[in-house]
Design an enzyme around this catalytic site. Structure first.
Site, PDB file in Angstrom:
ATOM      1  N   LYS A  83      54.592  38.969  38.331  1.00 44.73           N
ATOM      2  CA  LYS A  83      53.741  40.013  37.732  1.00 44.73           C
ATOM      3  C   LYS A  83      53.250  41.023  38.775  1.00 44.73           C
ATOM      4  O   LYS A  83      52.844  42.128  38.418  1.00 44.73           O
ATOM      5  CB  LYS A  83      52.546  39.381  37.021  1.00 44.73           C
ATOM      6  CG  LYS A  83      51.512  38.739  37.921  1.00 44.73           C
ATOM      7  CD  LYS A  83      50.350  38.188  37.134  1.00 44.73           C
ATOM      8  CE  LYS A  83      49.283  37.585  38.034  1.00 44.73           C
ATOM      9  NZ  LYS A  83      48.690  38.554  38.967  1.00 44.73           N
ATOM     10  N   ASP A  84      53.281  40.656  40.056  1.00 50.28           N
ATOM     11  CA  ASP A  84      52.819  41.559  41.111  1.00 50.28           C
ATOM     12  C   ASP A  84      53.935  42.393  41.728  1.00 50.28           C
ATOM     13  O   ASP A  84      53.672  43.255  42.568  1.00 50.28           O
ATOM     14  CB  ASP A  84      52.132  40.762  42.232  1.00 50.28           C
ATOM     15  CG  ASP A  84      50.822  40.131  41.789  1.00 50.28           C
ATOM     16  OD1 ASP A  84      50.179  40.693  40.881  1.00 50.28           O
ATOM     17  OD2 ASP A  84      50.457  39.081  42.346  1.00 50.28           O
ATOM     18  N   ARG A 133      45.337  46.003  30.977  1.00 50.26           N
ATOM     19  CA  ARG A 133      45.909  45.231  29.866  1.00 50.26           C
ATOM     20  C   ARG A 133      44.815  44.480  29.117  1.00 50.26           C
ATOM     21  O   ARG A 133      44.746  44.523  27.879  1.00 50.26           O
ATOM     22  CB  ARG A 133      46.959  44.250  30.421  1.00 50.26           C
ATOM     23  CG  ARG A 133      47.470  43.226  29.418  1.00 50.26           C
ATOM     24  CD  ARG A 133      48.327  42.184  30.117  1.00 50.26           C
ATOM     25  NE  ARG A 133      47.576  41.434  31.117  1.00 50.26           N
ATOM     26  CZ  ARG A 133      46.891  40.318  30.846  1.00 50.26           C
ATOM     27  NH1 ARG A 133      46.860  39.832  29.625  1.00 50.26           N
ATOM     28  NH2 ARG A 133      46.257  39.669  31.815  1.00 50.26           N
ATOM     29  N   ARG A 134      43.958  43.799  29.860  1.00 51.09           N
ATOM     30  CA  ARG A 134      42.865  43.056  29.216  1.00 51.09           C
ATOM     31  C   ARG A 134      41.847  44.001  28.588  1.00 51.09           C
ATOM     32  O   ARG A 134      41.343  43.753  27.492  1.00 51.09           O
ATOM     33  CB  ARG A 134      42.180  42.145  30.244  1.00 51.09           C
ATOM     34  CG  ARG A 134      43.019  40.972  30.704  1.00 51.09           C
ATOM     35  CD  ARG A 134      42.352  40.240  31.844  1.00 51.09           C
ATOM     36  NE  ARG A 134      43.089  39.058  32.270  1.00 51.09           N
ATOM     37  CZ  ARG A 134      43.113  38.611  33.521  1.00 51.09           C
ATOM     38  NH1 ARG A 134      42.444  39.258  34.470  1.00 51.09           N
ATOM     39  NH2 ARG A 134      43.805  37.530  33.822  1.00 51.09           N
ATOM     40  N   ARG A 151      37.474  43.324  41.005  1.00 49.10           N
ATOM     41  CA  ARG A 151      38.704  43.012  41.708  1.00 49.10           C
ATOM     42  C   ARG A 151      38.422  42.004  42.799  1.00 49.10           C
ATOM     43  O   ARG A 151      37.305  41.603  43.027  1.00 49.10           O
ATOM     44  CB  ARG A 151      39.313  44.302  42.288  1.00 49.10           C
ATOM     45  CG  ARG A 151      39.978  45.168  41.217  1.00 49.10           C
ATOM     46  CD  ARG A 151      41.162  45.946  41.747  1.00 49.10           C
ATOM     47  NE  ARG A 151      42.029  45.128  42.573  1.00 49.10           N
ATOM     48  CZ  ARG A 151      42.371  45.437  43.815  1.00 49.10           C
ATOM     49  NH1 ARG A 151      41.908  46.525  44.393  1.00 49.10           N
ATOM     50  NH2 ARG A 151      43.166  44.642  44.494  1.00 49.10           N
ATOM     51  N   ARG A 157      35.960  36.732  42.710  1.00 53.18           N
ATOM     52  CA  ARG A 157      35.497  37.105  41.373  1.00 53.18           C
ATOM     53  C   ARG A 157      34.563  36.042  40.793  1.00 53.18           C
ATOM     54  O   ARG A 157      33.596  36.359  40.107  1.00 53.18           O
ATOM     55  CB  ARG A 157      36.695  37.352  40.448  1.00 53.18           C
ATOM     56  CG  ARG A 157      37.312  38.723  40.656  1.00 53.18           C
ATOM     57  CD  ARG A 157      38.479  38.959  39.733  1.00 53.18           C
ATOM     58  NE  ARG A 157      39.727  38.483  40.316  1.00 53.18           N
ATOM     59  CZ  ARG A 157      40.895  38.482  39.696  1.00 53.18           C
ATOM     60  NH1 ARG A 157      40.958  38.916  38.438  1.00 53.18           N
ATOM     61  NH2 ARG A 157      41.980  38.061  40.286  1.00 53.18           N
ATOM     62  N   CYS A 244      50.711  51.383  37.057  1.00 49.24           N
ATOM     63  CA  CYS A 244      49.685  50.347  37.124  1.00 49.24           C
ATOM     64  C   CYS A 244      48.494  50.611  36.197  1.00 49.24           C
ATOM     65  O   CYS A 244      47.680  49.722  35.970  1.00 49.24           O
ATOM     66  CB  CYS A 244      49.200  50.156  38.565  1.00 49.24           C
ATOM     67  SG  CYS A 244      48.360  51.595  39.245  1.00 49.24           S
TER      68      CYS A 244
END
Length: 311
Positions: A83-84, A133-134, A151, A157, A244
């Protein structure tokens, strides 16, 4: 060609990334007991920067320094979360994916100090996430909640959550599992509630193309289903040319009978418009399936939607 006796593995230096490397080392030791491994941790620009990733050129900020170490010959193998790894452009010239490991859980989890679920959160609750996305999906399904930028690696986090910078936090289930922290999750969200990012839960092993000995050595760690799913998903994202700041989500799945399907969504940042596509591969190869799903969404207006988002 004789197998190498030592494999130097480069990875991001975060605790989660190093946990991923340990999985690779464990599986490699089981497959090739005589091979030694060393780890080269690097801190990427994406790990150092706490602002908008678009200002650093997007997701490549998490892979640039890792790629550089591999290409310079300082390491033989790079471990990435798929995913990165940017899919809108090719891998760095001279490198290739040697294997995709068996896929982990692709879902997201909610972390709330008092164990509340997403539906139980009161109006105005602050969700810590910087994922577009979230944010888009929460705006669509739970508009009474507020997303606050957050981030940093998972540990950072969690510290911010404990310090009261948010009321709840979203993290990937696979990441929590790698950190032995699943007990912190108050709810695991279904993929219908929170569609995952492209490449979620898959670790990729990257080598130099001319390093045939290392490629041969690590290719045995590969999982065919993960390869098919990753190939379909990355081709889908490549054709869409998402950046992104594009709220794009989706996942491919091989069912018990080996049939491959791909479900994907593109959102406006406010979640008010959602484009959906879901197709089965049938006779199509994974890359063609990814292309077909992307074209379906482009016909629905995905190009205009993506291009309208600032990046």
């Amino acid at each position: 060609m004789s197998a190498p006796e030592l494999i130097r593995i480069v990875s991001r230096s975060s605790p989660m990334a190093l946990a991923q490397v340990e999985r690779v080392r464990t599986e490699l030791a089981a497959l090739h007991p005589g091979v030694r491994t060393e780890v080269l941790p690097v801190t990427t620009s994406g790990d150092r920067w706490m602002g908008d990733l678009a200002q650093l050129g997007g997701k490549g900020a998490f892979t640039k320094e890792v790629d550089a170490a591999l290409l310079a010959g300082e390491a033989d193998l790079a471990v990435h979360c798929v995913k990165d790894v940017p899919a809108d452009r090719p891998l760095p010239q001279g490198t290739t994916f040697a294997a995709f490991l068996k896929r982990d859980d692709i879902r997201d989890a909610l972390i709330h100090p008092d164990g509340l679920t997403l539906d139980q959160l009161p109006q105005g609750s602050r969700i810590g996430t910087s994922s577009v996305r979230r944010i888009a999906q929460l705006a669509a399904s739970h508009p009474h909640l507020t997303c606050v930028p957050m981030r940093g690696n998972a540990g950072r986090r969690l510290q911010k959550l404990a310090a009261g910078e948010a009321d709840a936090l979203m993290l990937a289930v696979s990441g929590l599992e790698r950190l032995d922290s699943m007990h912190l999750a108050s709810e695991v969200l279904s993929v219908e509630t929170m569609c995952p990012p492209i490449g979620a839960g898959i670790l990729a092993l990257q080598c130099r193309e001319d390093d045939v000995a290392t490629i041969d050595l690590v290719s045995g760690l590969g999982d065919r289903d993960a390869w098919r799913e990753a190939t379909a998903e990355r081709m889908f994202l490549h054709v869409l040319q998402g950046h992104c700041n594009s709220p794009i989500a989706g996942y491919a799945r091989c069912d018990a009978g080996g049939e491959l399907s791909l479900r994907a969504r593109v959102f406006t940042p406010d979640g008010k418009r959602v484009l959906n596509a879901h197709e089965w591969a049938g006779p199509l190869d994974p890359a063609t399936l990814g292309t077909s799903v992307a074209v379906t969404l482009l016909r629905q207006g995905a190009r205009e939607l993506i291009d309208s988002i600032e990046h």
